[in-house]
Design a protein around this motif. Structure first.
Motif, PDB file in Angstrom:
ATOM      1  N   ALA A  15       0.882  -1.167   0.000  1.00 37.34           N
ATOM      2  CA  ALA A  15       0.000   0.000   0.000  1.00 37.34           C
ATOM      3  C   ALA A  15       0.916   1.212   0.000  1.00 37.34           C
ATOM      4  N   ASN A  34      -7.318  -5.868   6.084  1.00 39.75           N
ATOM      5  CA  ASN A  34      -8.049  -7.132   5.873  1.00 39.75           C
ATOM      6  C   ASN A  34      -7.824  -7.667   4.460  1.00 39.75           C
ATOM      7  N   TYR A  35      -7.761  -6.753   3.491  1.00 40.67           N
ATOM      8  CA  TYR A  35      -7.467  -7.141   2.098  1.00 40.67           C
ATOM      9  C   TYR A  35      -6.084  -7.787   2.018  1.00 40.67           C
ATOM     10  N   PHE A  36      -5.084  -7.167   2.690  1.00 39.04           N
ATOM     11  CA  PHE A  36      -3.725  -7.743   2.722  1.00 39.04           C
ATOM     12  C   PHE A  36      -3.764  -9.170   3.274  1.00 39.04           C
ATOM     13  N   SER A  37      -4.440  -9.344   4.411  1.00 38.72           N
ATOM     14  CA  SER A  37      -4.483 -10.666   5.055  1.00 38.72           C
ATOM     15  C   SER A  37      -5.149 -11.689   4.139  1.00 38.72           C
ATOM     16  N   THR A  86      10.629  -5.154   8.252  1.00 38.80           N
ATOM     17  CA  THR A  86       9.183  -5.393   8.104  1.00 38.80           C
ATOM     18  C   THR A  86       8.726  -6.397   9.157  1.00 38.80           C
ATOM     19  N   ILE A 115       5.772  -5.806  12.451  1.00 39.24           N
ATOM     20  CA  ILE A 115       4.508  -6.530  12.639  1.00 39.24           C
ATOM     21  C   ILE A 115       4.212  -6.632  14.145  1.00 39.24           C
ATOM     22  N   PRO A 116       3.002  -6.218  14.567  1.00 40.18           N
ATOM     23  CA  PRO A 116       2.665  -6.313  15.995  1.00 40.18           C
ATOM     24  C   PRO A 116       2.891  -7.737  16.514  1.00 40.18           C
ATOM     25  N   ILE A 174       6.245  -9.023   0.715  1.00 44.11           N
ATOM     26  CA  ILE A 174       5.507  -8.026   1.511  1.00 44.11           C
ATOM     27  C   ILE A 174       6.372  -6.869   2.022  1.00 44.11           C
ATOM     28  N   TYR A 232      11.173  -5.225  -2.087  1.00 43.74           N
ATOM     29  CA  TYR A 232      10.332  -4.963  -3.269  1.00 43.74           C
ATOM     30  C   TYR A 232      11.214  -4.735  -4.498  1.00 43.74           C
ATOM     31  N   THR A 242      -2.056  -1.059  -3.521  1.00 42.55           N
ATOM     32  CA  THR A 242      -3.144  -0.200  -3.064  1.00 42.55           C
ATOM     33  C   THR A 242      -2.661   1.232  -3.186  1.00 42.55           C
TER      34      THR A 242
HETATM   35  N1  FOL Z   1       0.052  -4.415   1.539  1.00 45.01           N
HETATM   36  C1  FOL Z   1      -1.103  -3.761   1.700  1.00 45.01           C
HETATM   37  N2  FOL Z   1      -1.995  -3.743   0.707  1.00 45.01           N
HETATM   38  N3  FOL Z   1      -1.381  -3.135   2.853  1.00 45.01           N
HETATM   39  C2  FOL Z   1      -0.501  -3.151   3.882  1.00 45.01           C
HETATM   40  O1  FOL Z   1      -0.789  -2.568   4.927  1.00 45.01           O
HETATM   41  C3  FOL Z   1       0.728  -3.839   3.755  1.00 45.01           C
HETATM   42  N4  FOL Z   1       1.640  -3.895   4.778  1.00 45.01           N
HETATM   43  C4  FOL Z   1       2.765  -4.569   4.584  1.00 45.01           C
HETATM   44  C5  FOL Z   1       3.007  -5.194   3.370  1.00 45.01           C
HETATM   45  N5  FOL Z   1       2.134  -5.137   2.365  1.00 45.01           N
HETATM   46  C6  FOL Z   1       0.978  -4.469   2.545  1.00 45.01           C
HETATM   47  C7  FOL Z   1       3.794  -4.679   5.680  1.00 45.01           C
HETATM   48  N6  FOL Z   1       3.327  -4.292   6.977  1.00 45.01           N
HETATM   49  C8  FOL Z   1       0.753  -6.609   9.338  1.00 45.01           C
HETATM   50  C9  FOL Z   1       1.354  -5.462   9.852  1.00 45.01           C
HETATM   51  C10 FOL Z   1       2.205  -4.712   9.060  1.00 45.01           C
HETATM   52  C11 FOL Z   1       2.480  -5.091   7.751  1.00 45.01           C
HETATM   53  C12 FOL Z   1       1.869  -6.221   7.239  1.00 45.01           C
HETATM   54  C13 FOL Z   1       1.010  -6.978   8.036  1.00 45.01           C
HETATM   55  C14 FOL Z   1      -0.172  -7.420  10.183  1.00 45.01           C
HETATM   56  O2  FOL Z   1      -0.143  -7.342  11.390  1.00 45.01           O
HETATM   57  N7  FOL Z   1      -1.053  -8.234   9.564  1.00 45.01           N
HETATM   58  C15 FOL Z   1      -2.010  -9.151  10.192  1.00 45.01           C
HETATM   59  C16 FOL Z   1      -3.386  -8.522  10.368  1.00 45.01           C
HETATM   60  C17 FOL Z   1      -3.419  -7.395  11.312  1.00 45.01           C
HETATM   61  C18 FOL Z   1      -4.809  -6.800  11.529  1.00 45.01           C
HETATM   62  O3  FOL Z   1      -5.825  -7.395  11.118  1.00 45.01           O
HETATM   63  O4  FOL Z   1      -4.857  -5.717  12.092  1.00 45.01           O
HETATM   64  C19 FOL Z   1      -2.222 -10.342   9.251  1.00 45.01           C
HETATM   65  O5  FOL Z   1      -2.677 -11.374   9.770  1.00 45.01           O
HETATM   66  O6  FOL Z   1      -2.000 -10.204   8.043  1.00 45.01           O
END
Ligand code: FOL
Length: 183
Positions: free
Chosen positions: A9, A31-34, A55, A59-60, A115, A121, A136
């Protein structure tokens, strides 16, 4: 042949991060990422997510490692990841390629998602394995200290699983774009 899917994003000024965190809070976007990185056709396979060490640190801890995905972390120094399941540390891209091409490991994973961050990247975009970029586009400028690399030789494509149109959360507009390697 391996296929790299990148997901990111980025703001209008191509920013992706500030002080090792995301500069925005967009719940549906996350949510879209997940969903994109987790979803597999086969319920016995997982996707691989490849990220740099910063990265990983961003991540939390409650989402470390990213659940239902095999987490690959690239770091110049050896990391202590023994406590985690489904996490592999690597010190070079060559080691990552060797693992992704291992015939036994190939049976365990479906897609490969890159990611971030910036240097990860950049490597993936320049690689012959670059297939698609799920970007995004956030329609606002943000103060950032890390940026998505410039890219070329892509064509915009549509993926039926990607929601169309302009989305809005907390007054911030964004759009899910898909670009495919045209080389
Ligand atoms: N791509 C997109 N489209 N959006 C992003 O925010 C994104 N972020 C990253 C890489 N590509 C992306 C890297 N940063 C989490 C936190 C930071 C992160 C990527 C993932 C994370 O905690 N993900 C959890 C869900 C958290 C939630 O629902 O709040 C996961 O299970 O994916």
């Amino acid at each position: 042949m391996l296929k790299f899917n990148l997901i990111a994003a980025a703001s209008q000024n191509r920013g992706i991060g500030k002080n090792n965190t995301l500069p925005w809070k967009l719940k549906a976007e996350m949510n879209y990422f997940s969903k994109m990185t987790e979803t597999t056709k086969s319920n016995s396979k997982k996707n691989v997510v490849i990220m740099g060490r910063r990265t990983w640190d961003s991540i939390p801890s409650k989402y470390q490692p990213l659940p239902n995905r095999i987490n690959f972390i690239l770091s110049k120094s050896k990391l202590d990841l023994e406590q985690f399941h489904d996490v592999c540390g690597f010190t070079s891209w060559n080691d990552i390629y060797d693992k992704l091409n291992d015939n036994k490991f190939k049976e365990e994973y479906e897609q490969i998602w890159i990611i971030g961050g910036s240097s990860i990247y950049k490597h993936a975009l320049e690689s012959k394995y670059f297939y698609r970029l799920y970007l995004t586009e956030i329609k606002k400028e943000f103060d950032c200290d890390t940026f998505f690399p410039t890219f070329s030789n892509v064509k915009e494509v549509s993926d039926p699983v990607v929601p169309q149109g302009i989305h809005e959360e907390n007054g911030i507009e964004y759009e899910f774009k898909v670009y495919q390697n045209a080389l």
